[in-house]
Enzyme design. Structure first.
Site, short mmCIF file in Angstrom:
data_model
loop_
_atom_site.label_atom_id
_atom_site.label_comp_id
_atom_site.label_asym_id
_atom_site.label_seq_id
_atom_site.Cartn_x
_atom_site.Cartn_y
_atom_site.Cartn_z
CE1 TYR A 204 -4.28 1.42 0.12
CE2 TYR A 204 -3.33 2.89 1.78
CZ TYR A 204 -4.35 2.57 0.90
OH TYR A 204 -5.45 3.40 0.80
CD GLU B 28 21.08 30.13 -13.71
OE1 GLU B 28 20.94 29.37 -14.70
OE2 GLU B 28 20.44 31.19 -13.58
CG HIS C 54 9.78 -2.67 -12.73
ND1 HIS C 54 10.17 -2.45 -14.03
CD2 HIS C 54 10.92 -2.68 -12.00
CE1 HIS C 54 11.50 -2.31 -14.08
NE2 HIS C 54 11.97 -2.46 -12.84
CB SER D 158 4.40 5.02 -4.69
OG SER D 158 4.16 5.81 -5.83
CD GLN D 159 2.50 2.76 -9.43
OE1 GLN D 159 1.40 2.46 -9.89
NE2 GLN D 159 3.15 3.83 -9.82
CG ASP E 203 10.71 -3.64 -8.42
OD1 ASP E 203 9.63 -4.20 -8.70
OD2 ASP E 203 10.95 -2.45 -8.70
NE ARG F 79 6.17 -5.60 5.61
CZ ARG F 79 7.23 -4.86 5.31
NH1 ARG F 79 8.43 -5.37 5.43
NH2 ARG F 79 7.09 -3.62 4.89
CG ASP G 91 11.48 1.28 -15.38
OD1 ASP G 91 10.65 2.20 -15.52
OD2 ASP G 91 11.92 0.91 -14.28
CB SER H 268 17.27 33.54 -24.94
OG SER H 268 18.39 32.82 -24.46
P1 NAD Z 1 6.64 1.59 -2.29
O1 NAD Z 1 7.97 1.43 -1.66
O2 NAD Z 1 6.04 2.94 -2.39
O3 NAD Z 1 5.57 0.70 -1.51
C1 NAD Z 1 5.81 -0.62 -1.21
C2 NAD Z 1 4.72 -1.18 -0.31
O4 NAD Z 1 5.00 -2.56 -0.08
C3 NAD Z 1 4.63 -0.51 1.05
O5 NAD Z 1 3.25 -0.40 1.39
C4 NAD Z 1 5.30 -1.52 1.98
O6 NAD Z 1 4.84 -1.44 3.26
C5 NAD Z 1 4.89 -2.82 1.30
N1 NAD Z 1 5.78 -3.96 1.61
C6 NAD Z 1 7.13 -3.97 1.63
N2 NAD Z 1 7.57 -5.21 1.93
C7 NAD Z 1 6.47 -5.97 2.10
C8 NAD Z 1 6.25 -7.33 2.46
N3 NAD Z 1 7.29 -8.14 2.68
N4 NAD Z 1 4.97 -7.76 2.53
C9 NAD Z 1 3.94 -6.96 2.29
N5 NAD Z 1 4.06 -5.66 1.97
C10 NAD Z 1 5.31 -5.18 1.88
O7 NAD Z 1 6.74 0.87 -3.73
P2 NAD Z 1 6.18 1.40 -5.13
O8 NAD Z 1 7.00 2.53 -5.60
O9 NAD Z 1 4.70 1.52 -5.06
O10 NAD Z 1 6.57 0.16 -6.08
C11 NAD Z 1 5.76 -1.00 -6.21
C12 NAD Z 1 5.94 -1.54 -7.61
O11 NAD Z 1 5.49 -0.59 -8.56
C13 NAD Z 1 7.38 -1.86 -7.98
O12 NAD Z 1 7.38 -3.00 -8.79
C14 NAD Z 1 7.79 -0.65 -8.79
O13 NAD Z 1 8.84 -0.93 -9.70
C15 NAD Z 1 6.50 -0.36 -9.51
N6 NAD Z 1 6.34 1.00 -10.04
C16 NAD Z 1 6.57 2.07 -9.25
C17 NAD Z 1 6.40 3.36 -9.76
C18 NAD Z 1 6.62 4.58 -8.91
O14 NAD Z 1 6.73 5.67 -9.48
N7 NAD Z 1 6.70 4.50 -7.59
C19 NAD Z 1 5.97 3.52 -11.09
C20 NAD Z 1 5.69 2.39 -11.86
C21 NAD Z 1 5.89 1.14 -11.32
#
Ligand code: NAD
Ligand code: MG
Length: 336
Positions: free
Chosen positions: A27, A229, A110, A29-30, A85, A50, A193, A254
């Site tokens: 839960y 800058e 990803h 960013s994505q 990842d 978790r 990527d 410019s």
């Molecule tokens: P993040 O670090 O923001 O969030 C990760 C989440 O996973 C957190 O809620 C964390 O508590 C949870 N987590 C971590 N270990 C865990 C475990 N063992 N069990 C259960 N939950 C666990 O990650 P993100 O940036 O959202 O990335 C997630 C995926 O999305 C990755 O594959 C990333 O490459 C991909 N992605 C990210 C972006 C981006 O801009 N952030 C863009 C496109 C794709």
């Protein structure tokens, strides 16, 4: 040059994903964006975390159903893995794989773990990727506003024969088909990527910023002028590039700046730099980069943590924090 095919709302069947039970693992960013957007698109969602996760309160506060990873993996027939990842493979083996059955779909945003063989899913599973080309907060905000972030779609394994339809439908559910969904492969998404973030977006850009800042300050200019800058003004240029490409950026600056672009740019990015870019791409394609990163991560990421704290102490970061405090139009951002 062959162009990618792009799909929109009319190409997606919303009933495909609405007929499934979707577990969103993580839960961050994505994860928060996928879970909330899917739920508001009428999809049955559970969030897997978790037991100790601080995110649980947040997700439950939004009215989402939360369970442990094994619980939601067992409940779901579509599992979207949105954890960092470097932790996905161990989590998959221990807490996800044992609860999947033939016909379930395993999804990623990803391609890293599938492409580099960190995860080898059972042949009875659909394995696909829906990867928004933007951070999660943008995926969420644009969805609320009625638009979306473009997504990449790739199918690694099509056990059901309908993995692509599920991917398009999932992309619809998070708002991606409003903006366009490009078909690609796990190989192409993963390699481009990693190359992009290393060579330009993160690695190349950070080093250019620090090197140009240090050159100006070293020559006796005020740190504040150097910060504006070499870092602050980047946004103006990137906005122009985003809106209209190189031509629009060069039209808007410019003539002096345009001439400096042509005359000096090739002195900074030289034939030698291009040679190194090719070597970086080779490290990515051969799996060398992935192996080194996974070794680092499995050792507890000591070098990452050390480098992170040294980079945060760089002078430009102190100067920047002070200047940004003086800019009322900025919302201060700092890592939690
Ligand atoms: P993040 O670090 O923001 O969030 C990760 C989440 O996973 C957190 O809620 C964390 O508590 C949870 N987590 C971590 N270990 C865990 C475990 N063992 N069990 C259960 N939950 C666990 O990650 P993100 O940036 O959202 O990335 C997630 C995926 O999305 C990755 O594959 C990333 O490459 C991909 N992605 C990210 C972006 C981006 O801009 N952030 C863009 C496109 C794709
Ligand atoms: Mg299941």
């Amino acid at each position: 040059m062959s162009m990618a095919s792009i799909h929109y709302d009319q190409d997606a069947d919303p009933t495909v994903v609405s007929g499934r039970r979707v577990a969103v693992i993580g839960y961050g960013s994505q994860g928060h964006a996928h879970a909330l957007n899917l739920r508001e698109s009428g999809v049955e969602v559970m969030v897997g975390l978790r037991p100790s996760s601080k995110r649980r309160v947040e997700a439950e506060g939004e009215g989402l159903a939360v369970g442990t990873v094994p619980e939601v993996a067992a409940w779901a027939d579509v599992v979207m893995v949105l954890v960092p990842d470097q932790h996905a493979a161990d989590l998959y083996a221990a807490e996800i794989a044992p609860h999947l059955v033939n016909g379930d779909a395993l999804m990623f945003a990803h391609g890293f773990n599938i492409h580099f063989g960190e995860i080898t899913p059972d042949p009875g599973l659909d394995v696909l990727m829906v990867a928004p080309k933007g951070p999660g907060h943008l995926v969420r905000r644009t969805y609320i506003e009625g638009s979306g972030v473009p997504c990449l779609l790739a199918v690694h394994q099509d056990a059901s024969g309908s993995a692509k339809q599920l991917g398009l439908s999932y992309a619809w559910g998070i708002g991606g088909t409003r903006a366009g969904v490009l078909e690609t492969t796990f190989e192409e998404e993963t390699e481009t990527d990693l190359f992009g973030e290393q060579v330009i977006l993160c690695g190349g850009m950070s080093e250019l910023i620090k090197a140009s800042y240090e050159t100006l300050v070293g020559a006796g200019y005020q740190p504040e002028s150097a910060y504006f800058e070499t870092l602050h003004e980047l946004k103006l240029i990137v906005d122009l590039l985003y809106e209209g490409g190189l031509t629009w950026m060069r039209y808007s600056v410019s003539d002096t700046a345009e001439w400096g672009d042509y005359s000096t740019g090739p002195r900074i990015v030289t034939e030698e730099t291009r040679q190194v870019m090719a070597e970086v791409l080779d490290d990515i394609r051969s799996g060398r980069f992935a192996r080194q990163w996974m070794d680092e991560a499995r050792a507890g990421a000591p070098n990452l943590l050390d480098r992170r704290s040294r980079e945060r102490a760089h002078e430009i970061e102190q100067v920047g924090a002070r200047l940004r405090d003086l800019m009322p139009f900025l919302t201060p951002k700092a890592p939690g």
